[in-house]
Design an enzyme around this catalytic site. Structure first.
Site, mmCIF file in Angstrom:
data_model
loop_
_atom_site.group_PDB
_atom_site.id
_atom_site.type_symbol
_atom_site.label_atom_id
_atom_site.label_comp_id
_atom_site.label_asym_id
_atom_site.label_seq_id
_atom_site.Cartn_x
_atom_site.Cartn_y
_atom_site.Cartn_z
ATOM 1 N N SER A 15 22.121 -4.402 -62.678
ATOM 2 C CA SER A 15 21.045 -3.761 -63.426
ATOM 3 C C SER A 15 21.644 -2.743 -64.378
ATOM 4 O O SER A 15 22.771 -2.280 -64.191
ATOM 5 C CB SER A 15 20.043 -3.109 -62.477
ATOM 6 O OG SER A 15 20.693 -2.217 -61.587
ATOM 7 N N GLU A 17 20.993 0.786 -66.988
ATOM 8 C CA GLU A 17 20.187 1.964 -67.304
ATOM 9 C C GLU A 17 20.377 2.374 -68.758
ATOM 10 O O GLU A 17 21.492 2.399 -69.275
ATOM 11 C CB GLU A 17 20.572 3.130 -66.391
ATOM 12 C CG GLU A 17 19.759 4.400 -66.675
ATOM 13 C CD GLU A 17 20.004 5.482 -65.650
ATOM 14 O OE1 GLU A 17 19.740 5.211 -64.449
ATOM 15 O OE2 GLU A 17 20.473 6.568 -66.032
ATOM 16 N N THR A 48 15.442 6.089 -68.694
ATOM 17 C CA THR A 48 15.334 7.463 -68.208
ATOM 18 C C THR A 48 14.179 8.177 -68.897
ATOM 19 O O THR A 48 13.561 7.663 -69.833
ATOM 20 C CB THR A 48 16.644 8.243 -68.410
ATOM 21 O OG1 THR A 48 16.901 8.367 -69.820
ATOM 22 C CG2 THR A 48 17.799 7.525 -67.735
ATOM 23 N N ASP A 109 16.329 17.680 -64.302
ATOM 24 C CA ASP A 109 17.161 18.860 -64.549
ATOM 25 C C ASP A 109 16.329 19.982 -65.152
ATOM 26 O O ASP A 109 15.332 19.726 -65.848
ATOM 27 C CB ASP A 109 18.305 18.502 -65.502
ATOM 28 C CG ASP A 109 19.251 17.478 -64.893
ATOM 29 O OD1 ASP A 109 19.485 17.545 -63.671
ATOM 30 O OD2 ASP A 109 19.749 16.616 -65.644
ATOM 31 N N TYR A 148 23.393 11.150 -53.965
ATOM 32 C CA TYR A 148 24.605 11.770 -54.488
ATOM 33 C C TYR A 148 25.746 11.635 -53.487
ATOM 34 O O TYR A 148 25.867 12.445 -52.557
ATOM 35 C CB TYR A 148 24.318 13.248 -54.793
ATOM 36 C CG TYR A 148 23.127 13.406 -55.714
ATOM 37 C CD1 TYR A 148 23.288 13.397 -57.088
ATOM 38 C CD2 TYR A 148 21.830 13.508 -55.185
ATOM 39 C CE1 TYR A 148 22.191 13.507 -57.932
ATOM 40 C CE2 TYR A 148 20.730 13.616 -56.022
ATOM 41 C CZ TYR A 148 20.915 13.610 -57.402
ATOM 42 O OH TYR A 148 19.823 13.698 -58.227
ATOM 43 N N HIS A 152 24.807 16.762 -54.171
ATOM 44 C CA HIS A 152 24.187 17.322 -55.372
ATOM 45 C C HIS A 152 24.830 18.671 -55.687
ATOM 46 O O HIS A 152 25.145 19.447 -54.773
ATOM 47 C CB HIS A 152 22.677 17.487 -55.149
ATOM 48 C CG HIS A 152 21.904 17.771 -56.401
ATOM 49 N ND1 HIS A 152 21.892 19.011 -56.989
ATOM 50 C CD2 HIS A 152 21.132 16.973 -57.176
ATOM 51 C CE1 HIS A 152 21.131 18.963 -58.077
ATOM 52 N NE2 HIS A 152 20.662 17.742 -58.214
ATOM 53 N N GLN A 215 33.723 12.490 -73.242
ATOM 54 C CA GLN A 215 32.414 12.276 -72.613
ATOM 55 C C GLN A 215 32.519 12.282 -71.086
ATOM 56 O O GLN A 215 31.707 12.909 -70.399
ATOM 57 C CB GLN A 215 31.853 10.934 -73.092
ATOM 58 C CG GLN A 215 30.367 10.759 -72.886
ATOM 59 C CD GLN A 215 29.879 9.528 -73.613
ATOM 60 O OE1 GLN A 215 30.421 8.431 -73.431
ATOM 61 N NE2 GLN A 215 28.867 9.690 -74.438
ATOM 62 N N PHE A 219 30.655 14.758 -68.415
ATOM 63 C CA PHE A 219 29.781 14.249 -67.344
ATOM 64 C C PHE A 219 30.243 14.710 -65.968
ATOM 65 O O PHE A 219 29.447 15.092 -65.127
ATOM 66 C CB PHE A 219 29.727 12.720 -67.384
ATOM 67 C CG PHE A 219 28.831 12.166 -68.452
ATOM 68 C CD1 PHE A 219 27.974 12.984 -69.162
ATOM 69 C CD2 PHE A 219 28.858 10.822 -68.756
ATOM 70 C CE1 PHE A 219 27.153 12.473 -70.153
ATOM 71 C CE2 PHE A 219 28.025 10.288 -69.741
ATOM 72 C CZ PHE A 219 27.180 11.121 -70.452
ATOM 73 N N HIS A 269 24.294 -0.861 -60.292
ATOM 74 C CA HIS A 269 23.519 -0.326 -61.401
ATOM 75 C C HIS A 269 24.487 0.299 -62.395
ATOM 76 O O HIS A 269 25.270 1.192 -62.035
ATOM 77 C CB HIS A 269 22.541 0.727 -60.875
ATOM 78 C CG HIS A 269 21.510 1.158 -61.869
ATOM 79 N ND1 HIS A 269 20.602 0.292 -62.423
ATOM 80 C CD2 HIS A 269 21.242 2.385 -62.408
ATOM 81 C CE1 HIS A 269 19.802 0.959 -63.237
ATOM 82 N NE2 HIS A 269 20.181 2.220 -63.259
#
Length: 290
Positions: A15, A17, A48, A109, A148, A152, A215, A219, A269
Site C-alpha cells: 500500500s 501513502e 494524509t 501534530d 511507533y 512516540h 530529507q 525526518f 505500507h
C-alpha cells in the site's frame, strides 16, 4: 473493501501513502503518480490530513477521486487537530457518503508554532477518544491507527507508549501502521511486545525509501527513528551524489522488505512522499521474486 480483510500474511498487500498537495498543479502531479503506481495493484492507498486550510478538503476530494475513478481502495487520514466533535462528524459523513470505507485516525501534530498539543474547545486530546467517538456514532468504517516501534517522541518510555496503543486498539481500531523505521529489529521487537500485552490486530510495517539525504536527516530528527550506523556511514559517503543516494535508499528498503515478507508481515505500507520511482523499483523487485 475493508482493509482489515486484505491484511493477510499468506498474501501480504502493498500500500502507498500520499499527502494532499496545496496547489492544483500538485494535485495533477499526484494523480499521475497514482496512475504510475496502479499497475503494481496496491491493496490500498492512503491520503494524509492537512493540519489546516484547504488541504483538509483535498484529503476528502482525493480519496473520493482515487476510489471512484481508479477503483483503488482509498483510506482517508483524519486528525483531532483544530476540530470540534461536530466538525469531525461532518467530515466522517462526507467520507461515508462518498463510499469511503476506511479511515486512519490520529491525534495529529501540534499546529505550527505550538510545542504541545492542545485540543480546541469541544474537540479531542487523544486518538483513543476519536476512535471511540467514531464507534459510538455508529459509522461502519474500518479503522486504522498509528504505532511507533521506537516509541512516540512524546512518551516517557516504550512501555507507556504500548499502553496508549492498547487503549486505542481496545477503543475499536482494526489494524495499525507503524511509523517509518530503518532497522527491522525494532519492528520485530515491537510486535513481540505488543502481542504480550494483548494487542492482536495486524501491525503493518511502514517503510520510507531514502531518496534525499537532507530529507531523511530532517525526518529522523522529527520522529526519532534510528538510522543504522552502517547505513548512516554509506549515506554520508554519497550525500553529494543524488542518484547514488536513491540507489542506496532503494537497495536498503528492498532488503528490509524482503526480510519482513519472509517473516510473515500482513502487508507493507510505503511512505511515497508523492513520488513513484523509488517505490516502483522496490515493489517491482519484490514482485519479481514472488
Amino acid at each position: 473493501m475493508k482493509i482489515r480483510n486484505c491484511l493477510n500474511p499468506s498474501r501480504p498487500s502493498f500500500s502507498f501513502e500520499f499527502f494532499p498537495p496545496k496547489t492544483d498543479a500538485g494535485v495533477a502531479s499526484l494523480l499521475r503518480t497514482v496512475e504510475e503506481l496502479a499497475p503494481l495493484e496496491p491493496g490500498f492507498v492512503s491520503v494524509t490530513y492537512g493540519a489546516g486550510g484547504s488541504t483538509r478538503d483535498r484529503t476528502v476530494e482525493l480519496v473520493t477521486h482515487i476510489k471512484q475513478q481508479t477503483g483503488i481502495e482509498a483510506m482517508a487520514h483524519l486528525t483531532c487537530v483544530g476540530h470540534t466533535r461536530d466538525e469531525l462528524r461532518d467530515v466522517l459523513r462526507r467520507l461515508d457518503a462518498a463510499g469511503i470505507e476506511n479511515v486512519l485516525l490520529l491525534r495529529g501534530d501540534p499546529p505550527q508554532g505550538q510545542t504541545t498539543f492542545e485540543p480546541v474547545p469541544g474537540g479531542f486530546r487523544y486518538a483513543e477518544e476519536l476512535v471511540r467517538f467514531v464507534r459510538e456514532e455508529d459509522f461502519n468504517f474500518c479503522i486504522g491507527g498509528a504505532c511507533y516501534p521506537e516509541g512516540h517522541v512524546e512518551t516517557a518510555s516504550r512501555e507507556d507508549d504500548l499502553k496508549h496503543l492498547k487503549a486505542k486498539v481496545d477503543a475499536g481500531m482494526d489494524f495499525v501502521v507503524t511509523q517509518l523505521f530503518f532497522d527491522n529489529a525494532f519492528y520485530f521487537d515491537f510486535v513481540e511486545r505488543a502481542r504480550r500485552v494483548g494487542i492482536n490486530v495486524p501491525i503493518v510495517p511502514g517503510i520510507m525509501p531514502i531518496t534525499n539525504y537532507e530529507q531523511v536527516q530532517r525526518f529522523t530528527r522529527m520522529c526519532g527513528a534510528t538510522v543504522p550506523m552502517r547505513l548512516a556511514l554509506q549515506m554520508e559517503r554519497v550525500k553529494d551524489q543524488p542518484d547514488a543516494v536513491v540507489q542506496l535508499g532503494v537497495a536498503h528498503a528492498t532488503v528490509q522488505c524482503m526480510e519482513l515478507l519472509s517473516r510473515g508481515v500482513p502487508g507493507i505500507h510505503f511512505y511515497t512522499l508523492n513520488k513513484s520511482p523509488a517505490t516502483r523499483m522496490i515493489v517491482g523487485a519484490l514482485k519479481g521474486r514472488s
